[in-house]
Design an enzyme around this catalytic site. Structure first.
Site: not given
Ligand code: PLP
Length: 809
Positions: A356, A543-544, A549, A651
């Site tokens: 990952h 996102k985190r 990021k 994602t």
């Molecule tokens: C989809 C999702 C993520 C992943 O988001 P990224 O933008 O790909 O880092 C993280 N947390 C939650 C709650 C999500 O639904």
């Protein structure tokens, strides 16, 4: 069971009596939740039993997806949709005086994961069940999920997430299926009569692993798979309590607490490795329990153990479950009495691995001393795996540097990614660019050694949750336009391209977007008192919070945007609402400072009357699956701005796209494939390319000060971090300033700044041509079918696991 509204109402009232001990007139909203959920539970229980029976009888190969995280979110609404009961229940409840949405809100959001990795595991379970594939999850039943985030005085504060407080309706404790897991002690070796060596562990600590099963319900079929989460419990109280011995009693309680600590809490670190003993314990605990229960079930079938790989696939989601390799070896050697060669062949034909991340700070490396003390027998096996592997490497290359480069144990550390690669038959990355980087750079020597193992499986998301559930208005519109076939076969979404330039259809899409923006605006105003302009562009980064990021890039750009507005309040710009959400690991200082910066910025800008409704900045607390379901459908713009090469896939980018947002992003992770799918005109790309970034890392040549000195806009916003711009406190963001300048900006924020600002100008002009904009939006929805996890899971099923659908009658 019920098949119409009247039957539903009877059954529901009956449930309120039997489950809650209440009549209809006494029932509160939580009672309603319990009543409705247990009705659904009854409805699927026959199929659950039938599914297990069918899998047993038919004997087809099954896959077990091992993951230390499953970020499930709420389940009831999905279950209603999947079983086709939603409409009946909604109307029935309404007639009884209850609102389905309010009832659904009662469910705890199961947050047993940090972010993308855990959510991927949840999407995969959903797709396996929808595709009638025999696939199950295996993980840990954490008592506390990911912390709840609050913002207090601009800072992140973490609160415990006691999600099991009121019980969890979807779990079934299976006490009779418990297994024993052993830690510590010493290993003894003796020669048996047949001359073979036998190993036994002594003076170990024993723990009982009890499974809690959660049903995973297919869509429009009868499949109900199982997510098995393990709970740690005391094996037995080994103390003679009847002796009233005070010391023994205390010891017994302490032992119980020590055991329960294993499953107490999910580690809140995302893409970050923490070498804690308890974490290693968690990993071995669920891997050992999971494998033991798989082997126990397999052995009941009375077929040769050598057939294991033809009946069972074990998939490990990143390296957290990589102990599956030596643990399966241990079970085959010590419990089944196989020789090394046979055990190794079975193991390496059973286990497959997904990588990952390529970020060094996320790669797991356990100190040998800790590993050996906690898992003495497992360590012996890892040593032997490594000895044999290094011998192969030496025989191939006769080069000590190569051996060093690939050795699983090196410098007193056990390299888990290397163990995972050596012990599995398939290694996949999660987007094309990520898999390419794995092959070419990070795992280059392993790729050259065994190229056949390496492959790509681009991530996906379940369109059932992220479109059908989160955005029913859009889902209905799509079904009207192209018929509902896309739900079973999301690639059919491409038929929407016929309507991309249809102004009537565009207007309908625009109207739905406005509805979803309105819901979000209501939520924001209700919770934070911030007034939101519905005519503004909703520009969302959720996102985190992580340096790679680059939320800082977004924040610095907003500072620059604000400055331009202040200089000229009549500047002809399209109003913006910048929305952020995301959690920072509690010990991650830069990330927490970033949250503080965004919240300061929000306070300053939202309180500035002179710019009126042209600009707002919002930080929403406690990003979670449920909050995401509110946000993705309301986005005009999706921010996917990681430093190229750093985001393995992402994602969130797919969830936005599927809901008609336009991406502004770097050529990183799955953004690359999103661009290929929608075409250059329907996405806004900026910034360094991955190879450029990797070259800078290898050869140097980047100096953050050069940008600072040559770009006045960059210089100004950086100075604002330390000149009291936000609150009068001069050095408030010195840490971020130093991080970007003195530490030379390891993620190229300054380098990409001007290109990012230019990308926003392009985006704005695209938005201002509304016909063009909605065409882009529809093109994004239409090409999102590829990013359904149904496509991803079909590829895993065929290309890695060799499993086929099993139809449940
Ligand atoms: C989809 C999702 C993520 C992943 O988001 P990224 O933008 O790909 O880092 C993280 N947390 C939650 C709650 C999500 O639904």
């Amino acid at each position: 069971m019920f098949t119409n509204k009247a039957e539903f109402k009877d059954a529901f009232i009956n449930k309120l009596q039997t489950m809650c001990g209440k009549g209809l007139d006494e029932a509160g909203i939580h009672d309603c939740y319990i009543g409705l959920a247990s009705l659904v539970r009854d409805c699927i229980s026959r199929n659950w039993i039938q599914t297990n029976k069918q899998y047993r009888d038919q004997g087809e190969k099954q896959v077990y997806y091992f993951s230390i995280e499953f970020l499930l979110g709420k389940l009831l609404d999905c279950h209603l949709i999947h079983t086709g009961l939603r409409q009946i229940c909604r109307e029935g409840l309404h007639e009884l005086g209850f609102d389905l949405e309010e009832v659904l809100a009662e469910e705890p959001d199961a947050g047993l994961g940090n972010g993308g990795l855990g959510r991927l595991a949840a999407c995969f379970l959903d797709s396996m069940a929808a595709l009638s594939l025999p696939g199950h999850g295996c993980g840990i039943r954490y008592r506390y999920g990911l912390f709840e985030q609050k913002i207090v005085n601009h800072h992140q504060v973490e609160l415990p997430d006691h999600w099991l407080r009121d019980g969890y309706i979807w779990e079934f404790r299976k006490a009779d299926k418990a297994v024993e897991v052993r830690f510590g002690g010493t290993v003894h070796c003796c020669k048996q009569g047949n001359g073979k060596l036998a190993f036994s562990q002594e003076d170990y600590e024993s723990i009982k692993a009890v499974p809690y099963d959660i049903p995973v319900i297919g869509y429009g079929n009868n499949t109900v798979n199982t997510l098995r989460l393990w709970n740690a419990e005391p094996l037995q109280v080994d103390f003679d309590l009847s002796s009233f011995n005070h010391g023994d009693y205390l010891k017994a309680v302490q032992y119980k607490q020590a055991v329960e600590r294993i499953c107490k809490i999910l580690y809140p670190d995302d893409s970050f490795y923490e070498g804690r003993l308890l974490r290693l314990k968690q990993q071995y605990f669920f891997v050992s329990a999971g494998l033991q229960s798989i082997l126990r079930r397999f052995k009941r079938r009375k077929i040769s153990i050598h057939a294991l790989p033809s009946k069972v696939a074990v998939h490990i989601n990143d390296t957290h479950p990589a102990l599956a390799v030596p643990e399966l070896m241990r079970l085959l050697l010590d419990e089944e009495g196989l020789g090394w060669e046979a055990a190794w062949q079975i193991t390496t034909e059973t286990i497959s691995y997904t990588n990952h991340t390529i970020m060094p700070e996320a790669l797991e490396k356990w100190p040998v001393e800790m590993f050996r003390t906690l898992l003495p027998r497992i360590y012996m096996i890892v040593e032997e795996i490594n000895r044999r592997f290094c011998e192969h490497v030496w025989n191939r290359y006769a080069d000590w540097d190569k051996v060093r480069e690939m050795s699983i144990i090196l410098d007193e550390q056990v390299h888990m990614a290397r163990l995972a690669v050596v012990g599995s038959y398939s290694v996949n990355g999660v987007a094309q660019i990520h898999s390419d980087i794995l092959r070419k750079h990070v795992m280059g020597s392993f790729y050259n050694f065994s190229p056949h193992k390496f492959n790509n499986k681009t991530n996906g998301i379940t369109h059932r949750r992220w479109l059908l559930k989160a955005n029913p208005e859009l889902a209905d519109l799509i079904s009207q336009a192209i018929s509902p076939g896309w739900i079973a076969n999301p690639q059919e979404l491409s038929n929407l391209m016929r309507y991309a330039a249809d102004s009537g259809f565009q207007d309908q899409v625009a109207e739905i977007k406005r509805t979803k923006k309105n819901s979000l605006a209501h939520f924001i105003t209700g919770k934070y008192g911030i007034k939101i302009n519905l005519d503004s562009i909703f520009d969302i980064q959720i996102k985190r919070i992580h340096s790679y990021k680059r939320q800082i890039l977004n924040a610095l750009h907003i500072m620059d945007f604000y400055h331009r507005l202040k200089q000229d309040p009549d500047l002809p710009i399209t109003p913006r609402t910048f929305i952020f959400a995301g959690k920072a690991a509690p010990g991650y200082f830069i990330a927490k400072q970033t949250i503080k910066l965004i919240n300061r910025l929000s306070e300053l800008i939202n309180g500035d009357k002179t710019i009126r409704d042209k600009l707002k900045v919002v930080f929403l607390e406690n990003y979670s699956v449920s909050l995401g379901e509110l946000l993705f459908p309301a986005a005009d713009v999706s921010e996917q701005i990681s430093t190229a090469s750093k985001e393995a896939s992402g994602t969130g980018n797919m969830k936005f796209m599927m809901n008609g947002a336009v991406t502004v992003g770097t050529l990183d992770g799955a953004n690359v494939e999103i661009r290929a799918a929608v075409g250059d005109d329907n996405i806004v790309i900026f910034g360094l390319r991955a190879e450029q970034v990797l070259d800078y890392y290898r050869y140097g040549g980047y100096n953050a000060w050069d940008i600072y000195n040559s770009d006045g806009r960059v210089k100004r916003v950086l100075e604002q971090l330390v000149d009291g711009f936000f609150s009068g406190e001069k050095e408030e963001f010195r840490l971020l300033y130093d991080y970007l300048l003195l530490n030379n900006d390891e993620f190229f924020v300054l380098k990409d700044f001007s290109d990012y600002a230019a990308a926003h100008v392009r985006l704005e002009s695209k938005y201002n041509d509304q016909r063009e904009w909605w065409k882009m939006s529809i093109a994004n929805i239409a090409h999102s079918g590829k990013f359904s996890s149904d496509r991803t899971i079909s590829e895993y099923a065929q290309g890695i696991w060799s499993i086929k659908p099993v139809i449940i009658p």
